[in-house]
Write a protein that holds these residues in place. Sequence first.
Motif, PDB file in Angstrom:
ATOM      1  N   VAL A  84       0.859  -1.185   0.000  1.00 61.87           N
ATOM      2  CA  VAL A  84       0.000   0.000   0.000  1.00 61.87           C
ATOM      3  C   VAL A  84       0.897   1.236   0.000  1.00 61.87           C
ATOM      4  N   TRP A  85       0.591   2.185  -0.883  1.00 54.22           N
ATOM      5  CA  TRP A  85       1.333   3.440  -0.980  1.00 54.22           C
ATOM      6  C   TRP A  85       0.430   4.607  -0.598  1.00 54.22           C
ATOM      7  N   ALA A  86       1.018   5.624   0.050  1.00 50.75           N
ATOM      8  CA  ALA A  86       0.334   6.897   0.313  1.00 50.75           C
ATOM      9  C   ALA A  86       1.264   8.024  -0.116  1.00 50.75           C
ATOM     10  N   THR A  87       0.723   8.983  -0.865  1.00 49.33           N
ATOM     11  CA  THR A  87       1.500  10.109  -1.379  1.00 49.33           C
ATOM     12  C   THR A  87       0.845  11.406  -0.937  1.00 49.33           C
ATOM     13  N   ASP A  88       1.662  12.387  -0.494  1.00 47.50           N
ATOM     14  CA  ASP A  88       1.090  13.679  -0.124  1.00 47.50           C
ATOM     15  C   ASP A  88       1.150  14.640  -1.305  1.00 47.50           C
ATOM     16  N   THR A  89       0.618  15.840  -1.112  1.00 47.37           N
ATOM     17  CA  THR A  89       0.513  16.799  -2.214  1.00 47.37           C
ATOM     18  C   THR A  89       1.861  17.375  -2.622  1.00 47.37           C
ATOM     19  N   SER A  90       2.896  17.138  -1.824  1.00 49.55           N
ATOM     20  CA  SER A  90       4.237  17.596  -2.192  1.00 49.55           C
ATOM     21  C   SER A  90       5.058  16.497  -2.845  1.00 49.55           C
ATOM     22  N   GLY A  91       4.465  15.315  -3.034  1.00 47.43           N
ATOM     23  CA  GLY A  91       5.165  14.220  -3.685  1.00 47.43           C
ATOM     24  C   GLY A  91       5.874  13.278  -2.740  1.00 47.43           C
ATOM     25  N   ASN A  92       5.846  13.532  -1.445  1.00 50.56           N
ATOM     26  CA  ASN A  92       6.452  12.606  -0.488  1.00 50.56           C
ATOM     27  C   ASN A  92       5.612  11.335  -0.419  1.00 50.56           C
ATOM     28  N   GLU A  93       6.271  10.188  -0.343  1.00 51.27           N
ATOM     29  CA  GLU A  93       5.554   8.913  -0.437  1.00 51.27           C
ATOM     30  C   GLU A  93       6.040   7.935   0.620  1.00 51.27           C
ATOM     31  N   VAL A  94       5.111   7.118   1.093  1.00 51.05           N
ATOM     32  CA  VAL A  94       5.427   6.043   2.024  1.00 51.05           C
ATOM     33  C   VAL A  94       4.752   4.777   1.515  1.00 51.05           C
ATOM     34  N   GLN A  95       5.362   3.619   1.776  1.00 50.45           N
ATOM     35  CA  GLN A  95       4.752   2.352   1.395  1.00 50.45           C
ATOM     36  C   GLN A  95       4.871   1.371   2.548  1.00 50.45           C
ATOM     37  N   GLU A  96       3.836   0.545   2.683  1.00 50.54           N
ATOM     38  CA  GLU A  96       3.793  -0.471   3.727  1.00 50.54           C
ATOM     39  C   GLU A  96       3.394  -1.798   3.092  1.00 50.54           C
ATOM     40  N   LEU A  97       3.977  -2.882   3.603  1.00 48.59           N
ATOM     41  CA  LEU A  97       3.711  -4.220   3.086  1.00 48.59           C
ATOM     42  C   LEU A  97       2.936  -5.020   4.119  1.00 48.59           C
ATOM     43  N   VAL A  98       1.848  -5.644   3.675  1.00 46.22           N
ATOM     44  CA  VAL A  98       1.114  -6.586   4.515  1.00 46.22           C
ATOM     45  C   VAL A  98       1.079  -7.926   3.783  1.00 46.22           C
ATOM     46  N   VAL A  99       1.245  -8.999   4.530  1.00 53.02           N
ATOM     47  CA  VAL A  99       1.244 -10.345   3.958  1.00 53.02           C
ATOM     48  C   VAL A  99       0.071 -11.109   4.555  1.00 53.02           C
ATOM     49  N   VAL A 100      -0.785 -11.628   3.682  1.00 56.38           N
ATOM     50  CA  VAL A 100      -1.959 -12.390   4.105  1.00 56.38           C
ATOM     51  C   VAL A 100      -1.853 -13.783   3.495  1.00 56.38           C
ATOM     52  N   ASN A 101      -1.867 -14.796   4.340  1.00 55.75           N
ATOM     53  CA  ASN A 101      -1.784 -16.178   3.874  1.00 55.75           C
ATOM     54  C   ASN A 101      -3.196 -16.722   3.684  1.00 55.75           C
ATOM     55  N   TYR A 102      -3.501 -17.053   2.438  1.00 52.65           N
ATOM     56  CA  TYR A 102      -4.830 -17.583   2.118  1.00 52.65           C
ATOM     57  C   TYR A 102      -4.782 -19.104   2.151  1.00 52.65           C
ATOM     58  N   VAL A 103      -5.421 -19.688   3.169  1.00 55.19           N
ATOM     59  CA  VAL A 103      -5.536 -21.140   3.291  1.00 55.19           C
ATOM     60  C   VAL A 103      -6.856 -21.527   2.645  1.00 55.19           C
ATOM     61  N   ARG A 104      -6.748 -22.074   1.459  1.00 55.35           N
ATOM     62  CA  ARG A 104      -7.950 -22.318   0.675  1.00 55.35           C
ATOM     63  C   ARG A 104      -8.774 -23.445   1.282  1.00 55.35           C
ATOM     64  N   ASN A 105     -10.068 -23.282   1.267  1.00 52.02           N
ATOM     65  CA  ASN A 105     -10.955 -24.322   1.774  1.00 52.02           C
ATOM     66  C   ASN A 105     -10.933 -25.533   0.851  1.00 52.02           C
ATOM     67  N   VAL A 106     -10.918 -26.711   1.464  1.00 50.87           N
ATOM     68  CA  VAL A 106     -11.045 -27.943   0.702  1.00 50.87           C
ATOM     69  C   VAL A 106     -12.530 -28.252   0.578  1.00 50.87           C
ATOM     70  N   VAL A 107     -12.960 -28.504  -0.636  1.00 51.04           N
ATOM     71  CA  VAL A 107     -14.375 -28.802  -0.855  1.00 51.04           C
ATOM     72  C   VAL A 107     -14.729 -30.076  -0.093  1.00 51.04           C
TER      73      VAL A 107
END
Length: 538
Positions: free
Chosen positions: A314-337
């Motif tokens: 995810v990135w966020a940028t301000d009106t002066s062009g300064n930017e920050v980014q953050e990483l999130v990791v989500v593990n998707y354990v898929r359902n077995v039918v």
Amino acid sequence: MQRGSLVRVVLVALLVLVGTVPATVVAAEPTVDLAVDGTSMDPGDRLVVPENPVLSVEASARTTVERVVVRVDGRTVQTWVPGTQTMSESMRLDLPNEPQVIQVVVTGSDGSVAASQITVVKDEVAPFIGFDEPFESDPRGRPPADVSLSESRVTLSGTLTDASNVEFVRITREHRAQTAVDFEVVSQTHVIRDPGEEFSQELFLGPGDNTVRVVVQDEFGNSRTYDLSFSIADTTDPTLSFDGVPEETSSSTVFVNGTAADNVQVNDVSYAVFGEVSRRSVVVGQGPAADPARERVRFSREVELVPGPNRITVWATDTSGNEVQELVVVNYVRNVVPTLAVDETRTHLVAGEEVHVYGAARDGRVSSLSVETVDESGTVVDFAQVYDGGDVWNDIEFEEELGLASGGDTTVVVRAVDADGTEHVTRYAVPTAASADGEGSSDDAGALTTEVPAEGGAPADEPSGESEGSEATNTATAVEDGGFGVFAVGALLLVVLSVARLRNVTVDVPIEKYVDMEDTSVSLPSLSSLPSFPRIRR
């Protein structure tokens, strides 16, 4: 002699009385009444006026008013010598812009004296402001020409100085922002009424240049204007915070919610899943115009997941062009039918009216499980909710007694909903009482008859016993030879088509009426049902 002495004493007493009474009346103090611009003033009163006022004096004495003296701050500015018992005069005072003590002294002809003293303040000067935040300045001095700041939200405060009461302080902020084709000016005005001796107002400034005009006015309309300039230099990155994004989920999507904040204002928020080339917008930029709502921006986006770890940036940028980014990791354990099954070895009929069903949902994550019986039309006969607890279970076994259909066949339907909300269904045909006992369970085997309407009546080369307009019926025998019939039909077609090719004709062969490719028992058409050579058209 005693009598004469008494008379003399009485006469002396009368003379004393006669001489004393007139002396007391003559010695009474004169009276003096004052008014400023028509406002009556008692001794000790204070009055603020916007300009040089008119002083009115009324005096009286028992004898005559010999002299009336007007003094301003100890200096005599007017003297009247009326010589009458009463006097009424007025004059315009020439006062400086500061408090002045006005004193009027009245002297009677008999030497008696009376005086009255008041204070008059002439206010022709506008109020002054000594600024305290975000900079300091002297009330009588000039504020700085330009003030550099690093944050948009500031507090403007100061101390007010005026001879009278300050009526209001009006603050107008203007932000000049560059757009794609022109400049955009965004303004906001705040009015503080009856501020007293101090004022304080929070302002939101835009990135770049801002002008702030402060107008202060007193109760007499005297006003002063201060033009201030603020420059916002933003070199700080925005910040991102998330609302508890799960590290692992069994859902195929996840909501990425949070807040983007900046010391000036946020321009946009975007995201991308690892492997994607371009970013996807969450908060669209609105340009650099000052907007307090962009200081903190909420965002929310549902992101589709793939099985396994998903890296979401995810990135966020301000009106002066300064930017920050953050990483999130989500593990998707898929359902077995889940695998749904009815235990046929244990499932049995009960008194010919109910079926005792055994079964299970295994190898999956099940949130709901139900079992029902339906009749031949699909109408539900009986129903049992095995589990609907909301939690997800991997294996659920069930054992239920359900009613049978009153007539015809009965089918058991098992329904399971997995953690993704997908429903899975399996069906089991309940055996009848006869088949359950092993009687009458053999499949009927015999000839299959297919009725094929003859085209154009009976063939010309075959005699027909039917009257004109009647239908000819041809019968084919079922051949259960493991597929030999298909090859026989193919060979016959090959012969017919070869002859047709030699004679350059078109053949209509309704072979689809006889061959079912899904059926291993194929009925061969009789030769009489095939088109005869005389019917072949050039």
